[in-house]
Design a protein around this motif. Sequence first.
Motif, PDB file in Angstrom:
ATOM      1  N   UNK A  77     -42.978 -88.181 -27.026  1.00 18.26           N
ATOM      2  CA  UNK A  77     -43.924 -88.528 -28.209  1.00 18.26           C
ATOM      3  C   UNK A  77     -45.209 -88.422 -27.783  1.00 18.26           C
ATOM      4  N   UNK A  78     -46.275 -87.980 -28.426  1.00 22.08           N
ATOM      5  CA  UNK A  78     -47.591 -88.108 -28.098  1.00 22.08           C
ATOM      6  C   UNK A  78     -48.353 -88.845 -29.377  1.00 22.08           C
ATOM      7  N   UNK A  79     -49.341 -89.603 -29.381  1.00 24.82           N
ATOM      8  CA  UNK A  79     -50.067 -89.953 -30.228  1.00 24.82           C
ATOM      9  C   UNK A  79     -51.461 -89.393 -30.216  1.00 24.82           C
ATOM     10  N   UNK A  80     -52.039 -89.357 -31.456  1.00 24.19           N
ATOM     11  CA  UNK A  80     -53.582 -88.739 -31.423  1.00 24.19           C
ATOM     12  C   UNK A  80     -54.388 -89.859 -30.806  1.00 24.19           C
ATOM     13  N   UNK A  81     -55.085 -89.354 -29.960  1.00 22.08           N
ATOM     14  CA  UNK A  81     -55.885 -90.271 -29.009  1.00 22.08           C
ATOM     15  C   UNK A  81     -56.824 -91.660 -29.881  1.00 22.08           C
ATOM     16  N   UNK A  82     -56.449 -92.580 -29.624  1.00 20.59           N
ATOM     17  CA  UNK A  82     -57.138 -93.530 -30.394  1.00 20.59           C
ATOM     18  C   UNK A  82     -58.622 -94.196 -29.894  1.00 20.59           C
ATOM     19  N   UNK A  83     -59.035 -93.349 -28.883  1.00 19.33           N
ATOM     20  CA  UNK A  83     -60.269 -93.357 -28.414  1.00 19.33           C
ATOM     21  C   UNK A  83     -61.412 -92.366 -29.065  1.00 19.33           C
ATOM     22  N   UNK A  84     -60.825 -91.134 -29.111  1.00 16.48           N
ATOM     23  CA  UNK A  84     -61.800 -90.191 -29.775  1.00 16.48           C
ATOM     24  C   UNK A  84     -61.301 -89.767 -31.055  1.00 16.48           C
ATOM     25  N   UNK A  85     -60.309 -90.207 -31.587  1.00 16.23           N
ATOM     26  CA  UNK A  85     -59.687 -89.993 -32.799  1.00 16.23           C
ATOM     27  C   UNK A  85     -59.074 -88.740 -33.057  1.00 16.23           C
ATOM     28  N   UNK A 107     -54.165 -94.681 -39.267  1.00 16.07           N
ATOM     29  CA  UNK A 107     -54.704 -93.161 -39.334  1.00 16.07           C
ATOM     30  C   UNK A 107     -53.826 -92.379 -38.078  1.00 16.07           C
ATOM     31  N   UNK A 108     -53.222 -93.145 -37.313  1.00 12.54           N
ATOM     32  CA  UNK A 108     -52.603 -92.741 -36.095  1.00 12.54           C
ATOM     33  C   UNK A 108     -51.601 -91.233 -36.441  1.00 12.54           C
ATOM     34  N   UNK A 109     -51.670 -90.241 -35.695  1.00 15.93           N
ATOM     35  CA  UNK A 109     -50.686 -89.214 -35.920  1.00 15.93           C
ATOM     36  C   UNK A 109     -49.863 -89.300 -34.677  1.00 15.93           C
ATOM     37  N   UNK A 110     -48.514 -88.570 -34.858  1.00 17.67           N
ATOM     38  CA  UNK A 110     -47.665 -88.349 -33.678  1.00 17.67           C
ATOM     39  C   UNK A 110     -47.502 -86.901 -33.645  1.00 17.67           C
ATOM     40  N   UNK A 111     -46.793 -86.203 -32.597  1.00 19.22           N
ATOM     41  CA  UNK A 111     -46.214 -85.164 -32.255  1.00 19.22           C
ATOM     42  C   UNK A 111     -44.871 -85.179 -31.479  1.00 19.22           C
ATOM     43  N   UNK A 112     -44.059 -84.640 -31.568  1.00 16.15           N
ATOM     44  CA  UNK A 112     -42.766 -84.709 -30.820  1.00 16.15           C
ATOM     45  C   UNK A 112     -42.677 -83.279 -29.814  1.00 16.15           C
ATOM     46  N   UNK A 113     -42.477 -83.088 -28.663  1.00 15.23           N
ATOM     47  CA  UNK A 113     -42.505 -82.173 -28.004  1.00 15.23           C
ATOM     48  C   UNK A 113     -40.976 -82.036 -27.146  1.00 15.23           C
ATOM     49  N   UNK A 114     -40.262 -80.959 -27.177  1.00 13.21           N
ATOM     50  CA  UNK A 114     -39.081 -80.873 -26.527  1.00 13.21           C
ATOM     51  C   UNK A 114     -39.077 -81.435 -24.946  1.00 13.21           C
ATOM     52  N   UNK A 115     -38.124 -82.030 -24.589  1.00 13.70           N
ATOM     53  CA  UNK A 115     -38.040 -82.654 -23.154  1.00 13.70           C
ATOM     54  C   UNK A 115     -36.457 -82.557 -22.686  1.00 13.70           C
ATOM     55  N   UNK A 116     -36.381 -83.367 -21.813  1.00 14.99           N
ATOM     56  CA  UNK A 116     -35.040 -83.468 -21.040  1.00 14.99           C
ATOM     57  C   UNK A 116     -34.643 -84.725 -20.653  1.00 14.99           C
ATOM     58  N   UNK A 117     -33.792 -85.365 -21.031  1.00 15.05           N
ATOM     59  CA  UNK A 117     -33.256 -86.757 -20.432  1.00 15.05           C
ATOM     60  C   UNK A 117     -31.687 -86.664 -20.341  1.00 15.05           C
TER      61      UNK A 117
END
Length: 345
Positions: free
Chosen positions: A261-269, A242-252
Amino acid sequence: MILDKIDELLKEVAEMSAKNAEDIEQLRLKYLSKKGEINAIMADFRSVAADQKKTVGIKINELKQAAINKINELRDQVATVETGNENIDLTRTSYPIPLGTRHPLTIVKNEIVDIFQRMGFTLYQGPEIDDDNHVFTMLNFAADHPARDMQDTFFISQNPNDVTKNVILRSHTSGDEAHYMETHKPPIRMLCPGRVYRNEAISARAHCFFHQVEGLYVDKGVSFTDLKQVLLSFAREMFGADTKIRLRPSYFPFTEPSAEMDISCNICGGEGCSFCKHTGWVEILGCGMVDPHDLEACGIDSNVYTGYAFGMGVERITNLKYRVNDLRLFSENDTRFLEEFKSAY
């Protein structure tokens, strides 16, 4: 008379039997001790006539050797019965030494590697002591980039007049990508886990060494969509379907475009809690499309090939899975802490 006694004892010795070690010890005392039968015969040897001493002496030696051989034979037989060596498990750990446990970072690293290997990524181990060229220059870091500073990088040898001659402890596993692309032709799909070093103050949230896993895919027609799908598959394998992801612009410096990349918190859902700072999201890695400069620096034609790269901290993923809130616990070798992970693999 003495020869008859010796023949009688030889017959007794030949018929000796024992059920256990105690029986054998009694037989040894009866025949071979200082007060035993054989020593008594040897005491009588003094009264033997001179012309019979040679014959009697040979028979006494024969008796003594027969008794020794028989007792040794009985010991072997009893030992075989008592140990039951045909049923010994040679792989069993000796008691009372307890079984050890894998380190939590090793458990998580192996899980990450396993997920990406099943996607076709090849494992590669790069050097921990590296040069400035592979760690920085070939990855598009400018000569005055802050990461080259003493505040971030451990220098083994430093040349202020020619940074390409610097020898350093690698500050990220991205340098392994340069090594691999330099020596392999596309298509490339590799994964490089390893320890990295940065000159930071040690605290609950930071350490002077930690662990990363870097991934790279270079081929014709590789797109950002491919990167997103691979990372989504990884997140769901690692943290749940059920994990969701989101991609935020950054710089490398070595990727363009770049993203966190963030994932939906697996502790609080994803509902929001103190761990995710009530946002419902937790950052786990950085990624992006490989900068054409990096491909060209490694001898790969950027007009023909494209690629993506991603990198994550093993400690970060371990914190998310096991909620370890102090990075120092990972390197203190406290067996009480390590024993908590016995059931984790």
